[in-house]
Design an enzyme around this catalytic site. Sequence first.
Site, PDB file in Angstrom:
ATOM      1  CE1 TYR A   1      -7.357  27.677  -4.045  1.00 48.24           C
ATOM      2  CE2 TYR A   1      -8.890  28.624  -5.616  1.00 48.24           C
ATOM      3  CZ  TYR A   1      -8.640  28.082  -4.379  1.00 48.24           C
ATOM      4  OH  TYR A   1      -9.655  27.920  -3.486  1.00 48.24           O
TER       5      TYR A   1
ATOM      6  CD1 TRP B   1     -10.061  27.954  -9.177  1.00 44.53           C
ATOM      7  CD2 TRP B   1     -11.478  27.628 -10.860  1.00 44.53           C
ATOM      8  NE1 TRP B   1     -11.220  27.444  -8.650  1.00 44.53           N
ATOM      9  CE2 TRP B   1     -12.114  27.231  -9.666  1.00 44.53           C
ATOM     10  CE3 TRP B   1     -12.178  27.513 -12.052  1.00 44.53           C
ATOM     11  CZ2 TRP B   1     -13.403  26.724  -9.634  1.00 44.53           C
ATOM     12  CZ3 TRP B   1     -13.468  27.007 -12.025  1.00 44.53           C
ATOM     13  CH2 TRP B   1     -14.066  26.617 -10.828  1.00 44.53           C
TER      14      TRP B   1
END
Length: 756
Positions: A103, A105
């Site tokens: 993802y 992050w």
Amino acid sequence: MAHWGMFEVESADGDVSAVQPYAGDADPSPILGNLPGSVRHRARITGPAVRRGWLESGPGPSDVRGADEFVAVSWDELTELLARELRRVVDQHGNRAIFGGSYGWASAGRFHHAQSQVHRFLNMLGGYTRSVHTYSLGATGVIMPRVVGTHWKLFARSTNWDVISDHTDLMVCFGGVPLKNTAVNGGGTSEHPTRSALDRLRERGGEVVSISPLRDDLHGRCEWIAPIPGSDVAIMLGLAHVLASEGLHDKDFLDLYCVGYDRFERYLLGIDDGVPKSPEWAAALSGMSAEQIVALARRMAAGRTMVTVTWSLQRVRHGEQAPWMGVTLAAMLGQIGLPGGGFGHGYGSMNEPGLAPVPYPLPTLFQGADPVSDFIPVAAIADLLLHPGEEFDFDGRRLTYPDTRLVYWAGGNPFHHHQDLARLRRALSRPDTIVVHEPYWTPMARHADIVVPSTTSLERNDLACTRNDPLLVAMQQAVPRYAGARDDYDTFSALAHRLGFGERFTEGRTAQQWIEHLYEQWRAFVLTDPAHLEAPAFDEFWRRGHVRMRTEDGLSLFSDFRDDPRKNPLTTPSGRIEIFSADIDGFGYDDCAGHPRWFEPDEWLGGERAQQFPLHLIANQPRTRLHGQLDHGATSQASKIRGREPIRLHPDDAAERGLAAGDVVRVFNDRGACLAGVVIDADVRGGVVQLSTGAWYDPLDPADPDSMCVHGNPNVLTADVGASRLSHGCTGQHVLVQVERFDGDLPPIKAFDPPL
């Protein structure tokens, strides 16, 4: 550099003891307070581990994931087990049977970027089933390219904050401009200008209207309108009706720069369905008064107006409609492309909209091409695992879910992002094998079969920069690697060598040599720019710690299109703003029309479901952490109430239930339940409660997917259903619940304790 700011580290005993924000940041993020003590926290994974059931019985579906014991293994054993399993799955089921989850992050670094590392590795393995778009912007990522021909420009080349503060007369903010969300930017951020920009706008005489059920969704003085959650599109339609019926819309702009307004106006005025979307109609749905709507529409037409829509408004069923209607409303005002006017998407959703971009490509690790054509919308992970072979609609295409045998996850925690965690847990029981790279024992790591301990960004060197920040930063290792943790690059290099493509993966470079290589690639671009500021050699850059880049200041979104729509057309089929999209209309979806329109929400206070669950829960982003990252940090922990995530209630709703501040409550509906700690706050609309996402999922009974979360994760309550057949975007922002005092013995919080 971290996603929430630039800082210097003080260390002691192998851990961070203190952080000092970058002196050039006038409004540093308090989230930095989560860093001290994070490296050696008890939640760290100390070494490679394999789930006992998988190790003893071999690959296969298992309903004890999340509750089983783990066995420590050596790095050599892990590499051999994992390489053998990857080869088995590819040989027996093909590469489409691997889902590569990540993802983005995980780290602000450009090289040690988990998404780049895992995708590069899997591409060289022969490919994998991937995901597209994001939980934050699933609906927008599909609808905006069809309406205005772009998605990323809405953020990366948005109207600058300086332009707004200097030129905007009225800023109408659907969803507000939540200052807490501007603490973070993917890839790092060296300044946080939102607070000062709003202050300057007001000092100049500009006005701000915040349309949100939460008063603190906008910093400082503003006109706060607190509608029924989920009614924003109805309000926009009511405003548009005033503009059209009173002749306040810009017909010349609509004719020259847009297509399909005439089709939309028939709907707006009720010509075809007999229902005018009048202020009175909108008032009945939203809780605003018709007089408020009329007055606001006239104010919007009287000066330079910026219409903004936060990302939160599209994280719901029919989430495509709010940003599409926001563009339509701004087009009717005729100010798109003018300084301080027009449309904005995401101000207050992340610290990117409003910041000036850099004109260079960023240092990027090449991922290669994925030979596998299969993909899913990112929020459809449970559907993928539960319904192999089933067909589904997406953005005008008919696709099929592959039969997934192995999930390889590096970076990100779907127990923060995904909805209906009981359903997700059942989905995660289906694959043969789940592999997770993680520094911490997050809920996703606990549901893995093979756990790969990763370093944090504080334990390695890297580069950091983003497309809307002027600094390229040398992320220099602050503390030694913890216990048996390794960089993901080292893990993938060893696997690649074991699988026969090690030289292709590494290209003969160490991690530090890759960092220097990526810097020199970037430097070559900068040196071709005659207006560049500086581009020192790598050793000098590393010694200084950062280098400043040129930025493109003074941008107004779509100004080039407005200046010359023929020379600078949008990349839509018409080259113009598509208020009516013939393509979308032709798909024949029953949950998305050819123009923006009102769809009654599934979960809202105006529906029958509210009779059973009478409180509307806003599951928004937290102010004390980035998503679920470092939930065990001091700043995040200081916000807890008796160890639980805080839930805010209006005083009347608390009194009706006999609740006092500091009580622990059970928040529940027919999907699940969680515990939370009460905060009483008049700045929350009556009938609305707010419980942030990101508390680490902590089931009372880890063996039961339906067990109550004792820590306060709202995703046990939300529905796992896509925004529409068009986008399948995430719908986790809104859910109906009931709240009652929890009078039993409080269960302990075990979320941060390592599993057995």
